[in-house]
Design an enzyme around this catalytic site. Structure first.
Site, short mmCIF file in Angstrom:
data_model
loop_
_atom_site.label_atom_id
_atom_site.label_comp_id
_atom_site.label_asym_id
_atom_site.label_seq_id
_atom_site.Cartn_x
_atom_site.Cartn_y
_atom_site.Cartn_z
N ARG A 207 -12.79 -12.60 -8.38
CA ARG A 207 -14.18 -12.31 -8.76
C ARG A 207 -14.25 -11.66 -10.14
O ARG A 207 -15.07 -10.77 -10.38
CB ARG A 207 -14.88 -11.43 -7.72
CG ARG A 207 -14.89 -12.03 -6.33
CD ARG A 207 -15.72 -13.30 -6.27
NE ARG A 207 -15.75 -13.81 -4.90
CZ ARG A 207 -14.86 -14.66 -4.39
NH1 ARG A 207 -13.89 -15.12 -5.16
NH2 ARG A 207 -14.95 -15.08 -3.15
N SER B 146 -23.20 -13.04 -0.95
CA SER B 146 -22.30 -11.94 -0.60
C SER B 146 -22.55 -10.76 -1.52
O SER B 146 -22.42 -10.88 -2.73
CB SER B 146 -20.84 -12.39 -0.71
OG SER B 146 -20.58 -13.47 0.16
N GLU C 41 -20.80 -6.92 -5.54
CA GLU C 41 -20.48 -8.16 -6.23
C GLU C 41 -21.52 -8.58 -7.27
O GLU C 41 -21.17 -8.92 -8.39
CB GLU C 41 -20.26 -9.29 -5.21
CG GLU C 41 -19.66 -10.54 -5.82
CD GLU C 41 -19.12 -11.48 -4.76
OE1 GLU C 41 -19.48 -12.67 -4.82
OE2 GLU C 41 -18.36 -11.05 -3.88
#
Length: 349
Positions: free
Chosen positions: A169, A246, A344
């Site tokens: 990520r 998410s 995130e």
């Protein structure tokens, strides 16, 4: 040349459905004038002492009520073949192409590799920034080059895979948030219909789709439909229930820490990253902390997947509401497991 639009409403340009107005915005939909448009945007921003902010699909951002910036909204379309061999193909894809539609197009043409990333909302230009991933695949596995404009000087640069500094990520572009506008992404895909299904329930469901299509083994198209089925069963459609996917990264812990946690929580599962690193499902941690379907209203975790925060007051809830819910969830997981969850989506100020 693209127009600069004052007081542009972004309430419908973010999937979390937060009310937001940009003091100025510029829609970039012409590849031929992109360099000139970016130069004009830089000059305008300097003249008016405004920052530049790039907003793609808005599926991974938390916006403020007022965004005091010149917002650049890249919408360029186009898919071009750069190189093709018997084994694979290299495609140059414009930033404004829809991510899920790109995967469908590739599968229809016999280009494979991206199917595990089906149904992730967003546009192509944003996919390298977060190095999107799902079901054992990261988009960096297939990116050979990223073309981007530096918003400090308007220059066009090409970054190979190494220069993108991809991690979990993570990318060079995420580390330099706000500095670059990605115009094109170059992917190299394979023509061999091999599949990767060693993640969660994907293997069994992909086999079901294969059986239904009278195939002995799963084909990438079966994986594609299996991923869609899994995501739809667990994740809310942003058009129905506002969310940004998410909300927390799956934490990565050492093998020793995982072993200690496993002794306390027998049902804890993990995905091996290296010999000494394990990725733990953040959604499971939140659920075990008693917060599946909970949070701080109007921001609640989704009742089918605790990893997702949902907005039950679209265009009314604010960043502050999300911050309150986020801190509440992080604290609960920290108290129970000693693990600090990391957000995130990008928090815009």
């Amino acid at each position: 040349m693209a127009d600069i639009i004052p007081n542009h409403d972004l309430s419908h340009n973010n999937t979390m459905a937060l009310s937001c107005t940009a003091c100025h915005a510029m829609i970039l939909d012409d590849a031929d004038t992109l360099g000139d448009d970016i130069a004009a945007a830089i000059d305008f921003a300097k003249c008016h002492e405004l920052p530049l902010f790039v907003l793609s699909y808005g599926s991974n951002v938390i916006l403020p009520n007022v965004l005091n910036a010149l917002v650049l909204m890249p919408k360029i379309q186009g898919i071009e073949v750069v190189q093709e061999t018997n084994d694979g193909i290299t495609l140059q894809v414009a930033c404004g192409e829809n991510w899920h539609d790109l995967i469908k197009t590739c599968l229809n043409k016999g280009y494979f590799g991206l199917e595990n990333l089906a149904l992730i909302p967003g546009l192509v230009g944003a996919c390298p920034v977060q190095n999107i991933g799902a079901y054992g695949v990261q988009v960096s596995d297939f990116i050979t080059k990223v073309i981007a404009y530096d918003l400090t000087d308007g220059q066009r640069y090409e970054f190979d895979n190494t220069a993108c500094q991809f991690g979990y990520r993570y990318s060079f572009f995420k580390a330099n948030a706000g500095r670059y506008l990605i115009s094109h992404v170059i992917f190299t895909l394979h023509k061999d219909p091999k599949v990767l299904t060693n993640y969660g329930d994907l293997a069994s469901l992909a086999q079901e789709f294969a059986n239904n299509n009278k195939r002995d083994a799963p084909h990438p198209i079966d994986v594609f439909h299996a991923v869609i089925s899994i995501r739809q069963s667990k994740l809310p459609d942003p058009a129905v229930l506002a969310n940004c996917g998410s909300f927390f990264q799956n934490p990565i812990v050492s093998m020793s820490q995982f072993t200690i946690l496993k002794e306390q929580f027998a049902n804890l599962s993990g995905h091996l990253i290296t010999d000494d690193l394990i990725k733990i499902p953040a959604g499971w941690l939140i659920e075990q902390a008693g917060l599946k379907g909970g949070g701080v209203a109007p921001i609640l975790t989704y009742d089918k997947q605790a990893l997702v925060l949902t907005n039950h007051a679209p265009h009314i809830a604010t960043q502050d509401d999300i911050r309150t819910a986020q801190e509440f969830i992080v604290r609960a997981v920290q108290d129970k497991f000693g693990i600090t969850l990391v957000r995130e989506p990008v928090w815009v100020v």
